[in-house]
Design an enzyme around this catalytic site. Structure first.
Site, PDB file in Angstrom:
ATOM      1  N   GLU A  63     -16.230 191.093  36.415  1.00 40.62           N
ATOM      2  CA  GLU A  63     -15.345 191.407  37.631  1.00 40.62           C
ATOM      3  C   GLU A  63     -14.557 192.511  38.138  1.00 40.62           C
ATOM      4  OE1 GLU A  63     -15.343 188.695  35.806  1.00 40.62           O
ATOM      5  OE2 GLU A  63     -16.336 187.205  37.016  1.00 40.62           O
ATOM      6  N   HIS A 101      -9.293 176.976  38.854  1.00 38.96           N
ATOM      7  CA  HIS A 101     -10.462 177.053  39.985  1.00 38.96           C
ATOM      8  C   HIS A 101      -9.868 176.411  41.118  1.00 38.96           C
ATOM      9  CE1 HIS A 101     -12.961 177.272  36.439  1.00 38.96           C
ATOM     10  NE2 HIS A 101     -13.991 177.786  36.975  1.00 38.96           N
TER      11      HIS A 101
END
Ligand code: TPP
Ligand code: MG
Lengths: 334, 325
Positions: free
Chosen positions: B59, B128
């Site tokens: 990322e 999440h």
């Protein structure tokens, strides 16, 4: 591998490399003085003793090639062709600086010269360099990107991510690790496991080289071989350059955490002194050498004086270049 | 007009902009198979793997390399997969993308769109499910958008791709299958910074965004049955937010309620509430209220997860408490 060792480099080329190193040294000595006198604020990281890497690497780049550098980046900028006058204005936080006075020493950038920015965050320039090469590849532009970073940066995650990325996407990047022995006040060896930078690069399938970074002719020779290969193959390569940070971490750091005798002895290995000795051997006179020295010192004295005399940026520009929509609006005081 | 989903609308926006401008490309994990939510479906077939790039799970470098690629003239659409994972790239978003233009004195721009699928998504638990949009509104240099309707997901994403500054683009994961009418026009662009009155009403202004627009509309329906008019404003862009629209509505209704799925403490609702309080105290006839989640990580177990949700009932009760003062 390298043809240009200290013993067979062309004299004119070594003169140019020496001049670049001397200009970097003179710039940083002027910056150091201005920092100690309080005219230049904030942290100033000097690359005194490391100039051989900047000069030797950048001598092999085209103006359209690009570099990213670190908090210790003055040398890379000058070697890549950035105007020291604009750099010094930037250090003084004055109008006309490379970034209009908004960046300072750690954020100098000069896109016209292919200098995509110093960085205040260790290792942050690595993904940016890799992305610049990725962008060039997508745009079909023939450019090599050189990414300079320190031996401390190899312990941050973006180092591994960035190298892996350059390898899998086959990007034309030369990673240059400046092994100056320190990460701030910590000995780099004490905090680095395994075989270090080159072993890590090789484990990702990247060809890695080592060089004495204080031998500017050797750096020039090796990089002169590597850059055309990178340009042709479009694949990354890695270079570890051994050097020594002759000054403290910043201009105000006396570096008392290291053995003072050993540190003093490192001046024997000063890349400028070594190149000067080689130039004498190649027939340059003391007069010719000191002419180069005094030209550099004179140039940087003028640059400092001009920066001192220059105006601060106009307050009206305080909010320029934040973003097109949603930036604060500057209002002149009533 | 065509009826398509929120996910298809986003996909269409990327495809149209990639056709329009050869410098636009998208990168992220698993884009080659259409993206983890199908929001890149079919794109690799049309544009090839260079422009729809499958990246490693890196990322920081997905974001950092996008900054570098933007600095040299490309326009990356960055897929962060989940807003939660974008946290692995905070330096690259906040210190690099958001600052480069200013720090370098305007020498360069960073035209990146950072797509961050956000919000509660059944049984996805604490890592999440987050809604972190307020963090990004705090960062000078960033634009923050959070569309609710499929039409806006097309129009705003196109505007974000055309924007020369970095845009944090928040898509709600519960919205992917939401269907709606979407203009076919490939120049259909919704301007960044403009809100939308989702439902008109005279008694209370309800400001919200993203999935909460739908919940607020349900609450407004329930209120209407009781003779209460709630004006629902879908902010669409959080920074810069449409102050003019909100101020005009509060001028009319004299009451403000801000609703968001994110944790209430330090949420963007606080900024809206404070701004209205600073500028419109003279018109307010009731205390401003905020409705956000308790400051608790999101649970996996369904009843515990549900405890954190904003419901139409909660909104209605709050609105009534403001009107019955
Ligand atoms: C992410 C991050 N952590 C810590 C720092 C503080 N810091 C600035 S320079 C430095 C040492 C870096 O060492 P190295 O990479 O070897 O570069 P050198 O200073 O030796 O040139 C540190 C720790 C920082 N700027 N960024
Ligand atoms: Mg170091």
């Amino acid at each position: 591998m390298s043809n240009n060792t200290s013993h067979n480099i062309d004299r004119d080329r070594l003169v140019d490399l020496y001049r670049t190193m001397r200009r970097i040294r003179a710039f940083e000595e002027a910056a150091e003085a201005a920092s100690l006198s309080g005219q230049v604020g904030g942290a100033v990281h000097l690359s005194i003793g490391q100039e051989g890497i900047a000069a030797g690497v950048c001598a092999n780049l085209r103006r359209t090639d690009q570099i990213t550098t670190t908090h210790r980046g003055h040398g890379h900028c000058i070697a890549k062709g950035t105007d020291p006058g604009a750099m010094m204005l930037e250090l003084f936080g004055k109008a006309g600086g490379t970034c209009g006075g908004k960046g300072g020493s750690m954020h100098i950038a000069d896109f016209d010269a292919g200098m995509l920015g110093a960085n205040g965050v260790v290792a942050a320039g690595i993904p940016i360099a890799v992305g610049a090469a990725h962008g060039a590849k997508l745009l079909g532009e023939d450019r090599v990107v050189v990414c300079f970073f320190g031996d401390g940066a190899i312990n941050r995650g973006p180092f591994m991510e960035g190298l892996n990325w350059a390898a899998i996407f086959e990007l034309p990047v030369l990673f240059v690790c400046e092994q100056n022995g320190f990460a701030s006040t910590t000995h780099s060896d004490a905090v680095t496991a395994g075989g270090g930078a080159n072993a890590r690069a090789k484990s990702l399938g990247i060809e890695a080289f080592e060089i004495d970074g204080n031998d500017v002719a050797a750096v020039d020779g090796l990089v002169g071989d590597l850059i055309p290969r990178i340009r042709a193959d479009g694949k990354p390569m890695f270079l570890s350059a051994r050097t020594y940070r002759l000054k403290g971490h910043t201009s105000v750091d006396p570096a008392l955490y290291r053995d003072q005798d050993l540190a003093a002895a490192q001046w024997q290995n000063d890349p400028l002194a070594r190149a000067a000795e080689e130039l004498r051997r190649l027939g340059l006179s003391d007069g010719e050498l000191s002419a180069i020295d005094s030209a550099a010192v004179g140039e940087m004295r003028r640059v400092s004086e001009a920066a001192e005399a220059a105006d601060h940026p106009d307050l009206a520009h305080a909010f320029d270049d934040i973003q097109d929509i949603g930036a604060p609006v500057w209002e002149a005081p009533a | 007009m065509s009826v398509i989903t929120y996910s298809e609308a986003g996909c269409l926006a990327v495809a149209e902009e990639m056709r329009r401008d050869g410098r636009v490309w998208a990168l992220g994990e698993d884009l080659g198979r259409g993206g983890v939510f199908g929001q890149y479906k079919g794109l690799v077939e049309e544009f090839g793997p260079e422009r729809i790039a499958d990246t490693p799970i890196s990322e920081a470098t997905i974001m950092g390399a996008s900054v570098g690629a933007a600095l040299v003239g490309t326009r990356p659409v960055v897929e962060m997969r989940f807003a939660d994972f974008a946290l692995c790239a905070v330096d690259e978003m906040v210190n690099q993308a958001a600052k480069a233009r200013f720090m370098f004195g305007g020498q360069a721009r960073v035209p990146v769109v950072i797509r961050q699928p956000s919000g509660m998504w059944r049984s996805s638990a604490a890592q999440h499910s987050q809604s972190l949009e307020a963090w990004y509104t705090h960062i000078p240099g960033l634009v923050v958008a959070a569309p609710y309707t499929p039409a806006d997901n097309k129009g705003l994403l196109k505007a974000a791709i055309r924007c020369d500054d970095p845009v944090i683009y928040i898509e709600h994961k519960d919205n992917w299958d939401l269907e709606g009418e979407v203009p076919d026009d490939d120049d259909y662009v919704v301007p960044l910074g403009a809100g939308r009155v989702a439902q008109a009403g005279d008694d209370l202004t309800l400001v919200t965004w993203s999935k909460m627009v739908g919940i607020a509309e349900q609450a407004a329906e329930m209120a209407r049955a009781r003779g209460i008019g709630i004006e629902v404003i879908d902010l669409r862009t959080l920074w810069p937010w449409d102050q003019d629209m909100v101020f005009a509505s509060v001028e009319k209704t004299t009451r403000l309620l801000v609703v968001h799925e994110a944790v209430q403490v330090g949420g963007f609702g606080a900024e809206i509430a404070a701004t209205v309080a600073e500028h419109m105290a003279h018109v307010l006839t009731a205390p401003i209220r905020r409705l956000g989640a308790p400051r608790a990580p999101i649970s996996y177990a369904k009843p515990l997860e549900d405890l954190l949700r904003i419901t139409p009932e909660k909104i209605l009760a709050t609105a009534i408490s403001q009107i019955d003062v």
